[in-house]
Design an enzyme around this catalytic site. Structure first.
Site, PDB file in Angstrom:
ATOM      1  N   TYR A  22       0.487  -1.123  -0.094  1.00 17.12           N
ATOM      2  CA  TYR A  22      -0.149   0.521   0.253  1.00 17.12           C
ATOM      3  C   TYR A  22       1.112   1.281  -0.086  1.00 17.12           C
ATOM      4  O   TYR A  22       0.455   2.271   0.567  1.00 17.12           O
ATOM      5  CB  TYR A  22      -0.857   0.287   1.191  1.00 17.12           C
ATOM      6  CG  TYR A  22      -1.777  -1.007   1.471  1.00 17.12           C
ATOM      7  CD1 TYR A  22      -2.916  -1.552   0.067  1.00 17.12           C
ATOM      8  CD2 TYR A  22      -1.787  -2.101   1.878  1.00 17.12           C
ATOM      9  CE1 TYR A  22      -4.363  -2.251  -0.022  1.00 17.12           C
ATOM     10  CE2 TYR A  22      -1.539  -3.567   2.245  1.00 17.12           C
ATOM     11  CZ  TYR A  22      -3.394  -3.497   1.071  1.00 17.12           C
ATOM     12  OH  TYR A  22      -3.965  -4.672   1.370  1.00 17.12           O
TER      13      TYR A  22
ATOM     14  N   LEU B  95       1.428   6.611   1.444  1.00 18.34           N
ATOM     15  CA  LEU B  95       1.117   4.846   2.324  1.00 18.34           C
ATOM     16  C   LEU B  95      -0.539   5.679   2.220  1.00 18.34           C
ATOM     17  O   LEU B  95      -1.235   6.223   2.730  1.00 18.34           O
ATOM     18  CB  LEU B  95       0.894   5.266   3.450  1.00 18.34           C
ATOM     19  CG  LEU B  95       2.884   4.494   3.708  1.00 18.34           C
ATOM     20  CD1 LEU B  95       3.281   4.556   5.775  1.00 18.34           C
ATOM     21  CD2 LEU B  95       3.068   3.334   3.992  1.00 18.34           C
ATOM     22  N   CYS B  96      -1.067   4.172   1.273  1.00 27.42           N
ATOM     23  CA  CYS B  96      -2.552   4.149   0.833  1.00 27.42           C
ATOM     24  C   CYS B  96      -3.145   3.964   1.903  1.00 27.42           C
ATOM     25  O   CYS B  96      -3.735   2.492   2.218  1.00 27.42           O
ATOM     26  CB  CYS B  96      -2.768   3.460  -0.199  1.00 27.42           C
ATOM     27  SG  CYS B  96      -5.193   3.516  -0.761  1.00 27.42           S
ATOM     28  N   MET B  97      -3.600   4.355   3.976  1.00 22.54           N
ATOM     29  CA  MET B  97      -4.054   3.904   4.373  1.00 22.54           C
ATOM     30  C   MET B  97      -5.555   4.494   4.632  1.00 22.54           C
ATOM     31  O   MET B  97      -4.842   6.214   5.314  1.00 22.54           O
ATOM     32  CB  MET B  97      -3.073   3.779   5.663  1.00 22.54           C
ATOM     33  CG  MET B  97      -2.262   2.752   5.481  1.00 22.54           C
ATOM     34  SD  MET B  97      -0.711   2.017   6.685  1.00 22.54           S
ATOM     35  CE  MET B  97      -1.514   1.666   7.720  1.00 22.54           C
TER      36      MET B  97
END
Length: 375
Positions: free
Chosen positions: A296, A303-305
């Site tokens: 991610y 960061l893809c969170m």
């Protein structure tokens, strides 16, 4: 405010909202911190109580010139909104008035009648039998003089005999000497900046970040080397975090072993940057090195969170929990080191661009929440 004056105010509050109060309880207190609970009856069953709502209050060194900082252990946006409105209410920095406002707002939020005890907060502090304020012992006078000489040491100050919970540990207990020195250096720098009129950040964010840093220095995950933290240019708002240990059964762990042999690097370096309105906004987090695929990680190292967005963030989250979640997410997302990749592709501007793009997409389409068994 003097030490004895602050103690008198805290004792007064704790006497009204003790640990057995039916609505609001001050569970424990120190000169720089309050731990409180707000009790909400279960709908349809006034005698059945769900878990209490836990609130924390940090009292700054400059109180009452600066306002206490409140935060709550909940992801409920309504509660966050209440605290944000409290932050915007600058009419009175006194704990008594803030507490009255907060309790009334929480009662309103949960459709409860205003508790009569809040009116007691308008009363002056109780006096002694002779009509004077509570007598201050010579020992307390000596403590107060020490405080005047070195006010930045307030964070170390502890009055064990006044604490409702016996055996309460000092907030600096369990922290190594070199880390205590870092905290002390930050405090002195902040004080000097204040005297020079060059204050950076906000009181709210600085106090919370100091608390986060103390908690990290005290944590076993930090002490056992799972991760490390370094302040960039001694800034409380800009951190380097090294993830030094990942799941030993993961491909990422094997890649880091190879990276150590090739380049002498055995960690994933993250950059955490904080804004003035932290903890109400999340930190911006990006990978600095090495270049990763999967996990991610977006272009530029963002960061893809969801938890790192306003939509998924809660002011109750600790920075250590965020660090550990990133560690787990990289492994779960099958992150791999891209050996030989162009290291210049990770930079702040590109990371921010990728982050903004992915946030816009997810705001329209929502976030995927994996099953609990997937972690």
């Amino acid at each position: 405010m003097s030490v004895s004056g602050l103690k008198a105010e805290l004792k007064f509050l704790a006497s009204i909202f003790d640990k057995n109060h039916e609505r609001f309880r001050i569970v424990s207190w120190k000169l720089d911190e309050l731990h409180c609970q707000f009790l909400v009856p279960q709908q349809g069953s006034p005698h059945s109580l769900p878990p209490p709502l836990t609130l924390h209050c940090n009292i700054t060194e400059s109180y009452p010139s600066s306002s206490p900082i409140w935060f709550v252990d909940s992801e409920d946006p309504n509660l966050t909104s209440v605290l944000e409105r409290l932050e915007d209410t600058k009419n009175n920095n006194l704990l008594r008035q803030q507490l009255k406002w907060l309790i009334c707002e929480l009662c309103s939020l949960y459709n409860l009648p205003k508790h009569l005890d809040v009116e007691m907060l308008d009363q002056p502090l109780p006096t002694g039998q002779n009509g004077t304020t509570e007598e201050v012992t010579s020992e307390e006078e000596e403590e107060e003089e020490e405080m005047a000489e070195d006010i930045e040491d307030l964070d170390h100050y502890e009055m064990k005999e006044e604490e409702p919970i016996s055996g309460k540990k000092s907030e600096d207990e369990g922290i190594e000497k070199e880390n205590l020195a870092i905290l002390e250096k930050i405090r002195k720098t902040q004080r000097q900046d204040h005297l020079n009129g060059a204050v950076s950040g906000s009181v709210q964010a600085s106090d919370r970040l100091m608390k986060e840093l103390r908690d990290i220095y005290r944590s076993q995950s930090y002490k056992t080397g799972i991760y490390s933290v370094e302040l960039i240019n001694d800034s409380l708002y800009d951190w380097h975090v090294k993830l030094q240990k990942v799941d030993p059964d993961s491909p990422l762990h094997s890649d880091l072993q190879i990276l150590k042999e090739k380049e002498g690097i055995e960690y994933i370096l993250l950059n955490f940057s904080f804004k003035d309105n932290f903890p109400f906004d999340p930190p911006f987090v990006r990978v600095v090195l090495p270049v990763l695929s999967g996990g991610y990680v977006l272009g530029g190292g963002a960061l893809c969170m969801e938890l790192l967005t306003k939509q998924g963030w809660s002011s109750a989250y600790s920075i250590e929990s965020v660090i550990m979640q990133i560690n787990a997410t990289l492994v779960k997302g099958k992150a791999r080191v891209q050996f030989g990749a162009n290291k210049n592709q990770y930079n702040l501007a590109r990371a921010q661009q990728s982050y903004n793009s992915i946030v816009q997409i997810h705001e329209k389409n929502g976030w995927y929440t994996p099953p609990k068994e997937d972690g």
